[in-house]
Design a protein around this motif. Sequence first.
Motif, PDB file in Angstrom:
ATOM      1  N   GLU A   3       1.010  -1.129   0.038  1.00 14.20           N
ATOM      2  CA  GLU A   3       0.142   0.111  -0.045  1.00 14.20           C
ATOM      3  C   GLU A   3       0.832   1.113   0.079  1.00 14.20           C
ATOM      4  O   GLU A   3       1.676   1.461   0.939  1.00 14.20           O
ATOM      5  N   LEU A   4       0.901   2.015  -0.971  1.00 18.73           N
ATOM      6  CA  LEU A   4       1.549   3.383  -1.316  1.00 18.73           C
ATOM      7  C   LEU A   4       0.995   4.449  -0.457  1.00 18.73           C
ATOM      8  O   LEU A   4       1.381   4.963   0.157  1.00 18.73           O
ATOM      9  N   LEU A   5      -0.188   4.509  -0.837  1.00 15.07           N
ATOM     10  CA  LEU A   5      -1.262   5.675  -0.017  1.00 15.07           C
ATOM     11  C   LEU A   5      -2.606   4.858   0.869  1.00 15.07           C
ATOM     12  O   LEU A   5      -3.270   3.910   0.211  1.00 15.07           O
ATOM     13  N   THR A   6      -2.434   4.937   2.048  1.00 17.88           N
ATOM     14  CA  THR A   6      -3.446   4.943   2.729  1.00 17.88           C
ATOM     15  C   THR A   6      -4.368   6.030   3.338  1.00 17.88           C
ATOM     16  O   THR A   6      -3.840   6.799   4.107  1.00 17.88           O
ATOM     17  N   ILE A   7      -5.546   5.847   3.115  1.00 17.70           N
ATOM     18  CA  ILE A   7      -6.522   6.933   3.675  1.00 17.70           C
ATOM     19  C   ILE A   7      -7.528   6.153   4.635  1.00 17.70           C
ATOM     20  O   ILE A   7      -8.195   5.357   4.409  1.00 17.70           O
ATOM     21  N   ASP A   8      -7.560   6.746   5.983  1.00 16.13           N
ATOM     22  CA  ASP A   8      -8.031   5.980   7.186  1.00 16.13           C
ATOM     23  C   ASP A   8      -9.058   6.781   7.724  1.00 16.13           C
ATOM     24  O   ASP A   8      -8.498   7.655   8.492  1.00 16.13           O
ATOM     25  N   ASP A   9     -10.362   6.524   7.391  1.00 13.11           N
ATOM     26  CA  ASP A   9     -11.425   7.294   8.222  1.00 13.11           C
ATOM     27  C   ASP A   9     -11.338   8.603   8.166  1.00 13.11           C
ATOM     28  O   ASP A   9     -11.755   9.448   9.286  1.00 13.11           O
ATOM     29  N   ILE A  10     -11.123   9.118   7.218  1.00 10.47           N
ATOM     30  CA  ILE A  10     -10.827  10.917   7.156  1.00 10.47           C
ATOM     31  C   ILE A  10     -12.295  11.427   6.874  1.00 10.47           C
ATOM     32  O   ILE A  10     -13.378  11.084   6.282  1.00 10.47           O
ATOM     33  N   CYS A  11     -12.214  12.624   7.496  1.00 15.04           N
ATOM     34  CA  CYS A  11     -13.346  13.483   7.537  1.00 15.04           C
ATOM     35  C   CYS A  11     -12.974  14.843   7.178  1.00 15.04           C
ATOM     36  O   CYS A  11     -11.847  15.267   7.839  1.00 15.04           O
ATOM     37  N   VAL A  12     -13.481  15.712   6.282  1.00 13.30           N
ATOM     38  CA  VAL A  12     -13.424  16.999   5.986  1.00 13.30           C
ATOM     39  C   VAL A  12     -14.639  17.795   5.950  1.00 13.30           C
ATOM     40  O   VAL A  12     -15.678  17.354   5.331  1.00 13.30           O
ATOM     41  N   SER A  13     -14.786  18.907   6.430  1.00 13.60           N
ATOM     42  CA  SER A  13     -15.993  19.690   6.621  1.00 13.60           C
ATOM     43  C   SER A  13     -15.712  21.181   6.041  1.00 13.60           C
ATOM     44  O   SER A  13     -14.481  21.774   6.264  1.00 13.60           O
ATOM     45  N   GLY A  52      -2.738  18.083   1.290  1.00 16.05           N
ATOM     46  CA  GLY A  52      -2.698  19.056   2.457  1.00 16.05           C
ATOM     47  C   GLY A  52      -3.256  20.284   2.000  1.00 16.05           C
ATOM     48  O   GLY A  52      -2.983  21.315   2.893  1.00 16.05           O
ATOM     49  N   GLN A  53      -4.236  20.413   1.337  1.00 17.85           N
ATOM     50  CA  GLN A  53      -4.820  21.776   0.924  1.00 17.85           C
ATOM     51  C   GLN A  53      -6.023  21.728   1.629  1.00 17.85           C
ATOM     52  O   GLN A  53      -6.627  23.035   1.658  1.00 17.85           O
ATOM     53  N   GLU A  54      -6.568  20.827   2.285  1.00 16.37           N
ATOM     54  CA  GLU A  54      -7.654  20.766   3.089  1.00 16.37           C
ATOM     55  C   GLU A  54      -7.553  20.084   4.225  1.00 16.37           C
ATOM     56  O   GLU A  54      -6.995  19.072   4.309  1.00 16.37           O
ATOM     57  N   PRO A  55      -7.759  20.723   5.295  1.00 14.99           N
ATOM     58  CA  PRO A  55      -7.274  20.063   6.770  1.00 14.99           C
ATOM     59  C   PRO A  55      -8.331  19.117   6.941  1.00 14.99           C
ATOM     60  O   PRO A  55      -9.619  19.332   6.662  1.00 14.99           O
ATOM     61  N   LEU A  56      -7.932  18.033   7.602  1.00 11.53           N
ATOM     62  CA  LEU A  56      -8.801  16.934   8.290  1.00 11.53           C
ATOM     63  C   LEU A  56      -9.487  17.385   9.488  1.00 11.53           C
ATOM     64  O   LEU A  56      -8.815  17.733  10.380  1.00 11.53           O
ATOM     65  N   VAL A  57     -10.822  16.898   9.676  1.00  8.86           N
ATOM     66  CA  VAL A  57     -11.371  16.979  10.856  1.00  8.86           C
ATOM     67  C   VAL A  57     -11.606  15.573  11.583  1.00  8.86           C
ATOM     68  O   VAL A  57     -12.245  15.568  12.645  1.00  8.86           O
ATOM     69  N   GLY A  58     -11.078  14.675  10.811  1.00  5.66           N
ATOM     70  CA  GLY A  58     -11.031  13.516  11.358  1.00  5.66           C
ATOM     71  C   GLY A  58     -10.160  12.264  10.508  1.00  5.66           C
ATOM     72  O   GLY A  58     -10.283  12.480   9.337  1.00  5.66           O
ATOM     73  N   GLY A  59      -9.719  11.218  11.307  1.00  4.89           N
ATOM     74  CA  GLY A  59      -8.720  10.437  10.572  1.00  4.89           C
ATOM     75  C   GLY A  59      -7.506  10.949   9.981  1.00  4.89           C
ATOM     76  O   GLY A  59      -6.693  11.677  10.555  1.00  4.89           O
ATOM     77  N   CYS A  60      -6.581   9.991   9.250  1.00  2.00           N
ATOM     78  CA  CYS A  60      -5.565  10.408   9.009  1.00  2.00           C
ATOM     79  C   CYS A  60      -4.992   9.747   7.611  1.00  2.00           C
ATOM     80  O   CYS A  60      -5.687   8.677   6.988  1.00  2.00           O
ATOM     81  N   CYS A  69      -0.803  13.406   7.031  1.00  2.62           N
ATOM     82  CA  CYS A  69      -1.730  14.220   7.475  1.00  2.62           C
ATOM     83  C   CYS A  69      -2.607  13.585   8.520  1.00  2.62           C
ATOM     84  O   CYS A  69      -3.021  12.207   8.678  1.00  2.62           O
ATOM     85  N   ARG A  70      -2.927  14.362   9.717  1.00  5.50           N
ATOM     86  CA  ARG A  70      -3.801  13.544  10.849  1.00  5.50           C
ATOM     87  C   ARG A  70      -4.616  14.889  11.318  1.00  5.50           C
ATOM     88  O   ARG A  70      -4.184  15.864  11.290  1.00  5.50           O
ATOM     89  N   ALA A  71      -5.853  14.541  11.776  1.00  5.91           N
ATOM     90  CA  ALA A  71      -7.068  15.509  12.221  1.00  5.91           C
ATOM     91  C   ALA A  71      -6.338  16.244  13.209  1.00  5.91           C
ATOM     92  O   ALA A  71      -6.673  17.495  13.127  1.00  5.91           O
ATOM     93  N   LYS A  72      -5.852  15.707  14.094  1.00  9.68           N
ATOM     94  CA  LYS A  72      -5.466  16.460  15.292  1.00  9.68           C
ATOM     95  C   LYS A  72      -4.404  15.499  16.058  1.00  9.68           C
ATOM     96  O   LYS A  72      -4.242  14.223  16.002  1.00  9.68           O
ATOM     97  N   ALA A  73      -3.334  16.268  16.636  1.00  9.48           N
ATOM     98  CA  ALA A  73      -2.132  15.468  17.435  1.00  9.48           C
ATOM     99  C   ALA A  73      -2.873  14.634  18.599  1.00  9.48           C
ATOM    100  O   ALA A  73      -3.595  15.063  19.292  1.00  9.48           O
ATOM    101  N   GLU A  74      -2.185  13.579  18.822  1.00  4.28           N
ATOM    102  CA  GLU A  74      -2.508  12.903  19.940  1.00  4.28           C
ATOM    103  C   GLU A  74      -1.308  12.204  20.668  1.00  4.28           C
ATOM    104  O   GLU A  74      -0.174  12.323  20.123  1.00  4.28           O
ATOM    105  N   PHE A  75      -1.486  12.004  22.017  1.00  7.19           N
ATOM    106  CA  PHE A  75      -0.431  11.670  22.725  1.00  7.19           C
ATOM    107  C   PHE A  75      -0.504  10.094  22.963  1.00  7.19           C
ATOM    108  O   PHE A  75      -1.646   9.614  23.609  1.00  7.19           O
ATOM    109  N   VAL A  76       0.506   9.232  22.421  1.00  6.61           N
ATOM    110  CA  VAL A  76       0.465   7.848  22.589  1.00  6.61           C
ATOM    111  C   VAL A  76       1.939   7.529  23.403  1.00  6.61           C
ATOM    112  O   VAL A  76       2.898   7.900  22.941  1.00  6.61           O
ATOM    113  N   LYS A  77       1.585   6.779  24.366  1.00  8.31           N
ATOM    114  CA  LYS A  77       2.620   6.437  25.362  1.00  8.31           C
ATOM    115  C   LYS A  77       3.455   7.841  25.637  1.00  8.31           C
ATOM    116  O   LYS A  77       4.802   7.640  25.611  1.00  8.31           O
TER     117      LYS A  77
END
Length: 252
Positions: A3-13, A52-60, A69-77
């Motif tokens: 998989e070269l490009l993976t789009i995972d559960d993204i939302c744009v509003s 990267g021309q439209e910001p995500l509000v969900g997914g990555c 690209c990710r909708a928001k930064a998350e803290f993992v461990k």
Amino acid sequence: MKELLTIDDICVSYGNIKALQHVSMHVNEGDIVCLIGANGSGKSTLLKAIVGQEPLVGGCITFDGEEICRAKAEFVKGEKRGRHLTTDLIAAKGIALVPEGRRVFADMTVEENLDMGAFLVRDENIIAERKEAMYDFFPILGARRRQKTRSLSGGEQQMMAIARALMSGPRLILLDEPGLGLAPLVIADIFEKIDMINKQDKVTVFLVEQNARMALKASTEGYVMENGKIVLHDVSSALLENEQVRAAYLGE
């Protein structure tokens, strides 16, 4: 297949309008993958989100195993994960977009447009080699390299837009409606070039196209988008025989 490009559960509003709703899909390296759907279904928004021309509000979105690209930064461990690369940095990773409507620099010459496509390339020898390769691949561009782009026909401008994108040496090229507004014979020529770019130059292709029959015949896998959602996914040959697709997009 990788998989070269993976789009995972993204939302744009856009304000209260949900342009993309939980879209997940992938493009395997070496494939031609198409996305079909009606006008306003969210196809162009998806391509803009990838670069990267439209910001995500969900997914990555992940390219070659790296999150771009990710909708928001998350803290993992305890570590901050997620980011949104700028468009130029995404292009530097190996993604090139040919936008809807071509968006050529009309008052520049063909050669100057190609130079703009190589803005991330620092080696002048590589730029020169790529330009000559484009002139060989699209002979009409070589013949008109000194002409202002506004003097070219629609089909010639589309070829130039594709050549401009290839000047960056991408691994993945995103094509937004390459056949829009062109005569059938010109569209056939453009699609023949797309197939050559994929097979000869080993560039992976993600094709957004309203001409569903042409797109499905040219691709290995296909997705169908309606109202910002992926509603169907299958190998392209199966989608060509799908009753829902035939009724809605093939005029049968």
